[in-house]
Design a protein around this motif. Structure first.
Motif, short mmCIF file in Angstrom:
data_model
loop_
_atom_site.label_atom_id
_atom_site.label_comp_id
_atom_site.label_asym_id
_atom_site.label_seq_id
_atom_site.Cartn_x
_atom_site.Cartn_y
_atom_site.Cartn_z
N ARG A 103 0.83 -1.22 0.00
CA ARG A 103 0.00 0.00 0.00
C ARG A 103 0.86 1.26 0.00
O ARG A 103 0.48 2.28 -0.56
CB ARG A 103 -0.91 0.02 1.23
CG ARG A 103 -2.00 -1.02 1.21
CD ARG A 103 -2.72 -1.08 2.55
NE ARG A 103 -3.45 0.14 2.83
CZ ARG A 103 -4.75 0.30 2.67
NH1 ARG A 103 -5.48 -0.70 2.23
NH2 ARG A 103 -5.32 1.44 2.95
N ALA A 104 2.03 1.18 0.62
CA ALA A 104 2.90 2.34 0.74
C ALA A 104 3.93 2.44 -0.40
O ALA A 104 4.69 3.40 -0.45
CB ALA A 104 3.64 2.30 2.08
N SER A 105 3.94 1.48 -1.29
CA SER A 105 4.97 1.41 -2.33
C SER A 105 4.53 2.05 -3.64
O SER A 105 3.62 1.56 -4.29
CB SER A 105 5.35 -0.05 -2.59
OG SER A 105 6.14 -0.16 -3.76
N ARG A 106 5.21 3.11 -4.06
CA ARG A 106 4.87 3.71 -5.35
C ARG A 106 5.20 2.76 -6.50
O ARG A 106 4.58 2.83 -7.55
CB ARG A 106 5.55 5.05 -5.52
CG ARG A 106 7.04 4.99 -5.63
CD ARG A 106 7.62 6.36 -5.80
NE ARG A 106 9.07 6.29 -5.89
CZ ARG A 106 9.84 7.33 -5.84
NH1 ARG A 106 9.33 8.53 -5.69
NH2 ARG A 106 11.13 7.18 -5.94
N ASP A 107 6.17 1.86 -6.29
CA ASP A 107 6.50 0.88 -7.34
C ASP A 107 5.35 -0.11 -7.53
O ASP A 107 5.04 -0.49 -8.66
CB ASP A 107 7.79 0.16 -6.99
CG ASP A 107 8.96 1.12 -6.93
OD1 ASP A 107 9.28 1.71 -7.98
OD2 ASP A 107 9.53 1.32 -5.84
N PHE A 108 4.72 -0.50 -6.44
CA PHE A 108 3.54 -1.36 -6.53
C PHE A 108 2.44 -0.65 -7.34
O PHE A 108 1.86 -1.22 -8.26
CB PHE A 108 3.03 -1.72 -5.13
CG PHE A 108 1.71 -2.42 -5.12
CD1 PHE A 108 1.61 -3.75 -5.48
CD2 PHE A 108 0.55 -1.75 -4.75
CE1 PHE A 108 0.38 -4.41 -5.47
CE2 PHE A 108 -0.68 -2.40 -4.73
CZ PHE A 108 -0.76 -3.74 -5.09
N TRP A 109 2.20 0.61 -7.02
CA TRP A 109 1.13 1.34 -7.71
C TRP A 109 1.48 1.62 -9.18
O TRP A 109 0.60 1.65 -10.03
CB TRP A 109 0.79 2.63 -6.96
CG TRP A 109 0.18 2.29 -5.63
CD1 TRP A 109 0.68 2.56 -4.40
CD2 TRP A 109 -1.02 1.55 -5.41
NE1 TRP A 109 -0.13 2.04 -3.43
CE2 TRP A 109 -1.19 1.41 -4.02
CE3 TRP A 109 -1.97 0.97 -6.25
CZ2 TRP A 109 -2.28 0.73 -3.45
CZ3 TRP A 109 -3.05 0.30 -5.69
CH2 TRP A 109 -3.19 0.19 -4.32
N ARG A 110 2.76 1.76 -9.47
CA ARG A 110 3.19 1.90 -10.86
C ARG A 110 2.87 0.61 -11.62
O ARG A 110 2.37 0.64 -12.74
CB ARG A 110 4.69 2.21 -10.90
CG ARG A 110 5.20 2.67 -12.23
CD ARG A 110 6.63 3.21 -12.13
NE ARG A 110 7.54 2.33 -11.42
CZ ARG A 110 8.24 1.35 -12.00
NH1 ARG A 110 8.16 1.15 -13.28
NH2 ARG A 110 9.05 0.61 -11.27
N GLY A 111 3.09 -0.54 -10.99
CA GLY A 111 2.76 -1.82 -11.61
C GLY A 111 1.26 -1.99 -11.81
O GLY A 111 0.81 -2.44 -12.87
N VAL A 112 0.49 -1.63 -10.79
CA VAL A 112 -0.98 -1.71 -10.91
C VAL A 112 -1.46 -0.82 -12.05
O VAL A 112 -2.29 -1.22 -12.87
CB VAL A 112 -1.66 -1.32 -9.58
CG1 VAL A 112 -3.16 -1.18 -9.76
CG2 VAL A 112 -1.35 -2.34 -8.48
N THR A 113 -0.91 0.38 -12.13
CA THR A 113 -1.31 1.32 -13.18
C THR A 113 -0.91 0.82 -14.56
O THR A 113 -1.69 0.92 -15.51
CB THR A 113 -0.70 2.72 -12.92
OG1 THR A 113 -1.17 3.18 -11.65
CG2 THR A 113 -1.10 3.71 -14.00
N ASP A 114 0.28 0.24 -14.69
CA ASP A 114 0.67 -0.33 -15.98
C ASP A 114 -0.27 -1.45 -16.39
O ASP A 114 -0.52 -1.66 -17.58
CB ASP A 114 2.10 -0.85 -15.94
CG ASP A 114 3.14 0.23 -16.11
OD1 ASP A 114 2.76 1.39 -16.36
OD2 ASP A 114 4.35 -0.08 -16.00
N GLY A 115 -0.81 -2.17 -15.42
CA GLY A 115 -1.72 -3.26 -15.72
C GLY A 115 -3.14 -2.82 -16.00
O GLY A 115 -3.75 -3.23 -16.97
N ASP A 116 -3.68 -1.97 -15.15
CA ASP A 116 -5.11 -1.62 -15.24
C ASP A 116 -5.37 -0.13 -15.23
O ASP A 116 -6.45 0.31 -14.84
CB ASP A 116 -5.88 -2.24 -14.07
CG ASP A 116 -6.30 -3.68 -14.34
OD1 ASP A 116 -6.29 -4.08 -15.52
OD2 ASP A 116 -6.64 -4.40 -13.39
N GLY A 117 -4.42 0.66 -15.66
CA GLY A 117 -4.62 2.11 -15.63
C GLY A 117 -4.19 2.76 -16.92
O GLY A 117 -3.66 2.13 -17.83
#
Length: 156
Positions: A103-117
């Protein structure tokens, strides 16, 4: 043929691991079938094949990436591993929560965004605003709520 695989790839939440975990949260699936090792699978449009190559390289895998067919212009990559699948599930892949470190990782959110954003600028013809910038993210409610909390707390 025996395939290689770095089964500990998600054990440490490095920036690269967090990115790929986020990407798999968005575009990957984890499947358990009786009598088989569990499987992580992800399919992408043929034009995104290089992204599957990068995932395969990160996982240290020698498993093949399927070639697109005329009927289906997509590529598929999958690996079988109890350790990798169990780790994704323990981090919240299908739960009502996302692991706090993710939840605190911008790298995780970058991956989520690359997948579904998506991020883009869109022209508007019927408005005084000529161009509208937009960020979109789709997904399961717990993931979207975790992203909203991350965004609200982002300082950088």
């Amino acid at each position: 043929m025996v395939h290689t695989l770095r089964e500990d790839a998600f054990d440490r939440l490095t920036p690269e691991a967090c990115y790929w975990i986020g990407f798999l949260f968005a575009d990957g699936s984890v499947c358990y079938r009786q009598g088989h090792k569990p499987q992580i699978s992800v399919g992408l449009a043929a034009r995104d094949r290089d992204h599957l190559v990068a995932l395969r390289n990160f996982l240290g895998s020698t498993s093949a990436i399927s070639e697109p067919t005329p009927e289906r212009q997509a590529c598929q990559f999958s690996v079988r591993s109890f350790q990798l699948c169990d780790r994704l599930l323990s981090l919240g892949r299908y739960d009502d929560r996302v692991d706090d470190a993710l939840r605190a990782s911008r790298d995780f959110w970058r991956g989520v965004t690359d997948g579904d954003g998506s991020i883009g600028s869109y022209k508007r013809s019927s408005s005084s605003i000529r161009c509208l910038s937009q960020f979109r993210l789709v997904g399961r409610r717990p993931v979207l709520e975790a992203f909203a909390a991350f965004s609200a707390n982002a300082r950088d």
